[in-house]
Design a protein around this motif. Sequence first.
Motif, PDB file in Angstrom:
ATOM      1  N   THR A   4     -32.092  75.128  22.449  1.00 43.78           N
ATOM      2  CA  THR A   4     -32.129  74.428  24.021  1.00 43.78           C
ATOM      3  C   THR A   4     -33.667  73.496  23.575  1.00 43.78           C
ATOM      4  O   THR A   4     -34.218  73.942  22.354  1.00 43.78           O
ATOM      5  N   PRO A   6     -36.875  73.763  23.918  1.00 49.26           N
ATOM      6  CA  PRO A   6     -37.701  74.263  23.173  1.00 49.26           C
ATOM      7  C   PRO A   6     -37.836  75.070  22.243  1.00 49.26           C
ATOM      8  O   PRO A   6     -38.663  74.921  21.471  1.00 49.26           O
ATOM      9  N   ALA A   7     -36.610  75.421  21.613  1.00 43.91           N
ATOM     10  CA  ALA A   7     -37.259  76.708  20.656  1.00 43.91           C
ATOM     11  C   ALA A   7     -36.459  75.160  19.478  1.00 43.91           C
ATOM     12  O   ALA A   7     -37.438  75.615  18.657  1.00 43.91           O
ATOM     13  N   SER A  10     -40.222  74.276  19.211  1.00 41.02           N
ATOM     14  CA  SER A  10     -41.287  75.662  18.264  1.00 41.02           C
ATOM     15  C   SER A  10     -41.094  75.387  16.928  1.00 41.02           C
ATOM     16  O   SER A  10     -41.475  75.616  15.527  1.00 41.02           O
ATOM     17  N   THR A  22     -37.465  81.677  22.704  1.00 40.44           N
ATOM     18  CA  THR A  22     -36.533  80.895  24.069  1.00 40.44           C
ATOM     19  C   THR A  22     -35.338  81.066  23.208  1.00 40.44           C
ATOM     20  O   THR A  22     -33.991  80.034  24.120  1.00 40.44           O
ATOM     21  N   SER A  23     -34.968  81.700  21.972  1.00 41.21           N
ATOM     22  CA  SER A  23     -33.522  81.495  21.912  1.00 41.21           C
ATOM     23  C   SER A  23     -32.529  82.443  21.963  1.00 41.21           C
ATOM     24  O   SER A  23     -33.219  83.988  22.275  1.00 41.21           O
TER      25      SER A  23
END
Length: 165
Positions: A4, A6-7, A10, A22-23
Motif C-alpha cells: 500500500t 504507506p508501506a 516507509s 503496514t505490510s
Amino acid sequence: MHLTGPAFDSLARGDLAGANATSPVPLTAYLAGPDGRRLWQSRSRQVAADPSSAAWVTGIIWDQQQLLAVGTAGYHGPPDTSGMVEIGYAVDPAHRRRGYARAALESLLARAAREPQVHTVRVTISPDNTASYRLASQYGFVEVGEQWDDEDGLEIIYEISADHL
C-alpha cells in the motif's frame, strides 16, 4: 504480495519498522536498504498521484513455504494507452538461483495474459545481466531496441505480444 501507499512511503525512507507495520507480510532489511530506496520513492510518488496504480506496481516476491520476502516484482504501472506494461523483478542476492525470478516472471506474465487491456509486455535488461536475458528469452521475449536510463545506464528492450502468452 501487493503493498500500500504507506508501506511504499516507509520503504522510500528506509524505515523497515514502519513498512512492516503496514505490510501484509514481514519485510526484510534488503527490501528497505539503500539499493531499493529509489524504486520505493518512485512507487510512493506514483501511488500518491494515482492510488489505483497500487494494484499494478512493484510488490513483494513471497516464499509461501518459508514465509519469507525474497525480492520484488511487478509492473512499472498499469497498461499505457497502447496496452503495453513493463515488468521488473529483483531477487535478494542471498536468495538467488532458487527459481524466484522465474516464478515472479511467470506470475506477471499470467496476469498480463488475463488482462484484456494488455497487448504487449516489455522488460528492459542491462546488457551485462545475462541471467535475466536468458530467463526472458525462454518465455519468448525478443529484442526490439535499446534505451539509455539515467540511473541504470544502457538497457536492452525486449517485448512479447500478449497474444503469445
